[in-house]
Structures are given as C-alpha cells and as structure tokens.
Design a protein around this motif. Structure first.
Motif, short mmCIF file in Angstrom:
data_model
loop_
_atom_site.label_atom_id
_atom_site.label_comp_id
_atom_site.label_asym_id
_atom_site.label_seq_id
_atom_site.Cartn_x
_atom_site.Cartn_y
_atom_site.Cartn_z
N LEU A 44 10.20 15.21 -9.39
CA LEU A 44 11.18 14.30 -10.00
C LEU A 44 12.59 14.84 -10.05
O LEU A 44 13.50 14.17 -10.53
N GLY A 45 12.79 16.07 -9.58
CA GLY A 45 14.14 16.62 -9.52
C GLY A 45 14.48 17.51 -10.70
O GLY A 45 13.73 17.63 -11.66
N ALA A 46 15.66 18.12 -10.59
CA ALA A 46 16.15 19.03 -11.63
C ALA A 46 17.65 19.14 -11.51
O ALA A 46 18.23 18.98 -10.44
N ASP A 47 18.31 19.38 -12.63
CA ASP A 47 19.76 19.59 -12.67
C ASP A 47 20.54 18.46 -12.01
O ASP A 47 21.51 18.69 -11.28
N GLY A 48 20.10 17.23 -12.24
CA GLY A 48 20.80 16.08 -11.69
C GLY A 48 20.53 15.81 -10.22
O GLY A 48 21.11 14.90 -9.65
N MET A 49 19.70 16.62 -9.60
CA MET A 49 19.35 16.44 -8.19
C MET A 49 18.03 15.70 -8.08
O MET A 49 17.12 15.93 -8.88
N ALA A 50 17.94 14.82 -7.09
CA ALA A 50 16.69 14.08 -6.88
C ALA A 50 15.60 15.00 -6.39
O ALA A 50 15.86 15.95 -5.65
N GLY A 51 14.39 14.72 -6.79
CA GLY A 51 13.23 15.48 -6.33
C GLY A 51 12.75 14.95 -5.00
O GLY A 51 13.46 14.25 -4.29
N TYR A 52 11.50 15.23 -4.68
CA TYR A 52 10.97 14.84 -3.38
C TYR A 52 10.11 13.57 -3.45
O TYR A 52 9.39 13.25 -2.50
N GLU A 53 10.21 12.80 -4.52
CA GLU A 53 9.39 11.59 -4.63
C GLU A 53 9.69 10.58 -3.53
O GLU A 53 8.79 9.94 -2.98
N PHE A 54 10.96 10.40 -3.17
CA PHE A 54 11.34 9.46 -2.12
C PHE A 54 10.80 9.92 -0.77
O PHE A 54 10.20 9.13 -0.02
N GLU A 55 10.97 11.19 -0.46
CA GLU A 55 10.48 11.73 0.80
C GLU A 55 8.96 11.65 0.87
O GLU A 55 8.39 11.41 1.94
N LEU A 56 8.30 11.86 -0.27
CA LEU A 56 6.85 11.77 -0.32
C LEU A 56 6.37 10.34 -0.03
O LEU A 56 5.40 10.13 0.70
N ALA A 57 7.07 9.36 -0.58
CA ALA A 57 6.73 7.96 -0.31
C ALA A 57 6.94 7.63 1.17
O ALA A 57 6.09 6.96 1.79
N LEU A 58 8.04 8.09 1.75
CA LEU A 58 8.29 7.85 3.17
C LEU A 58 7.26 8.57 4.03
O LEU A 58 6.83 8.04 5.07
N LEU A 59 6.85 9.76 3.61
CA LEU A 59 5.80 10.50 4.31
C LEU A 59 4.50 9.69 4.32
O LEU A 59 3.87 9.54 5.37
N ALA A 60 4.12 9.17 3.17
CA ALA A 60 2.88 8.39 3.07
C ALA A 60 2.94 7.14 3.96
O ALA A 60 1.98 6.83 4.67
N MET A 61 4.07 6.45 3.94
CA MET A 61 4.22 5.26 4.79
C MET A 61 4.14 5.64 6.26
O MET A 61 3.53 4.94 7.07
N SER A 62 4.78 6.74 6.62
CA SER A 62 4.79 7.19 8.01
C SER A 62 3.39 7.53 8.49
O SER A 62 2.99 7.16 9.60
N VAL A 63 2.64 8.25 7.67
CA VAL A 63 1.27 8.62 8.03
C VAL A 63 0.40 7.37 8.19
O VAL A 63 -0.45 7.30 9.08
N TYR A 64 0.63 6.36 7.37
CA TYR A 64 -0.11 5.10 7.51
C TYR A 64 0.01 4.58 8.95
O TYR A 64 -0.98 4.16 9.55
N PHE A 65 1.23 4.61 9.50
CA PHE A 65 1.43 4.05 10.83
C PHE A 65 0.86 4.92 11.94
O PHE A 65 0.62 4.43 13.05
N VAL A 66 0.60 6.18 11.67
CA VAL A 66 -0.07 7.03 12.65
C VAL A 66 -1.49 6.50 12.89
O VAL A 66 -1.99 6.53 14.02
N PHE A 67 -2.11 5.95 11.87
CA PHE A 67 -3.50 5.51 11.96
C PHE A 67 -3.67 4.00 12.05
O PHE A 67 -4.77 3.52 12.35
N ALA A 68 -2.63 3.24 11.80
CA ALA A 68 -2.73 1.77 11.76
C ALA A 68 -2.86 1.18 13.15
O ALA A 68 -2.29 1.67 14.13
N THR A 69 -3.59 0.09 13.22
CA THR A 69 -3.67 -0.71 14.44
C THR A 69 -2.45 -1.63 14.49
O THR A 69 -2.11 -2.24 13.47
N PRO A 70 -1.81 -1.73 15.63
CA PRO A 70 -0.62 -2.59 15.71
C PRO A 70 -0.96 -4.05 15.36
O PRO A 70 -2.02 -4.55 15.71
N THR A 71 -0.03 -4.70 14.68
CA THR A 71 -0.21 -6.12 14.36
C THR A 71 0.14 -6.94 15.60
O THR A 71 0.85 -6.47 16.49
N PRO A 72 -0.35 -8.18 15.66
CA PRO A 72 0.00 -9.04 16.80
C PRO A 72 1.52 -9.24 16.95
O PRO A 72 1.99 -9.48 18.03
N LEU A 73 2.25 -9.13 15.84
CA LEU A 73 3.71 -9.29 15.88
C LEU A 73 4.40 -7.94 16.02
O LEU A 73 5.13 -7.50 15.16
#
Length: 130
Positions: free
Chosen positions: A91-120
């Motif tokens: 969650l960060g320290a000393d007014g600096m953002a932590g890694y929660e945003f990067e962690l969320a983007l990491l999770a979304m990115s990993v999802y697409f490594v394993f996801a089947t492409p949609t018809p669109l």
C-alpha cells in the motif's frame, strides 16, 4: 457473458499500457532512462519497456497476440514490483504508492497468457483463416 468481460478487461488493460507507453515518450524518454539507471537497470531497457507498453497496449486492445503481449506485460510488472515498488510495500509508504496497481496489472496480464481468444479479437479472426 464471459466473453464480454474478457473483451472489457482486454481493452482496459491494453489502454492502460498504451497510455503509459505513450507518456514515457511524451514526457521525455531520457527521464525514464535516467530513472532506470537509478534503479540499476540498464537505461536502454526503458526504450524496450516503452515500446512494449505502447505497441503491446494497442495490440492487446485489438486482441492481437494477446498471450505473448500478456506475458511481456507480466514480465514488465514483475520487474516494476521487484525493482521499484517492493520496498514501499503493498500500500505504499511516505506518500509513495505501493505495488497494488502493478500487482493488479500483473494479474490481468497473466490471465491473458492462459485465456482463449474471444471471437471479437484479431487472434480469433486469424485463427479462423488458417
């Protein structure tokens, strides 16, 4: 319904990365090179990261190479967490953002490594042509 959610996630993830890549060039890539150097990352890597974010973001929006782009995004986010954000905590320290945003983007990115492409998606369109 699952496909609608996947398309939404793909467009949002791609848009976030594309904007961040664009901002790296817009704000002066030399600043990012210097920041990478300060983290003991070779400065030239900033160019690769910015290009992957910008071009990969657009490709992700279109659904082109989603698995590969997802893997590249995941590597970038792991690198950001380990080199720049880990010491700040989740969650960060000393007014600096932590890694929660990067962690969320990491999770979304990993999802697409394993996801089947949609018809669109360009991936699905290309697959149907083969």
């Amino acid at each position: 319904m699952h496909q609608i959610g996947q398309i939404f996630l793909r467009v949002i993830l791609g848009g976030i990365f594309a904007i961040h890549g664009y901002m790296k060039f817009q704000g002066g890539i030399s600043n990012i090179v210097g920041y990478f150097d300060s983290l003991s990352i070779p400065g030239f890597a900033a160019y690769f990261v910015a290009i992957i974010e910008l071009v990969g973001g657009v490709a992700m929006i279109l659904g082109l190479g989603s698995r590969i782009i997802g893997a590249l995004f995941a590597i970038i986010m792991l690198g950001a967490i380990v080199t720049a954000k880990w010491s700040l905590g989740l969650l960060g320290a000393d007014g600096m953002a932590g890694y929660e945003f990067e962690l969320a983007l990491l999770a979304m990115s990993v999802y697409f490594v394993f996801a089947t492409p949609t018809p669109l998606s360009v991936d699905a369109l290309l697959k149907s042509k083969i």
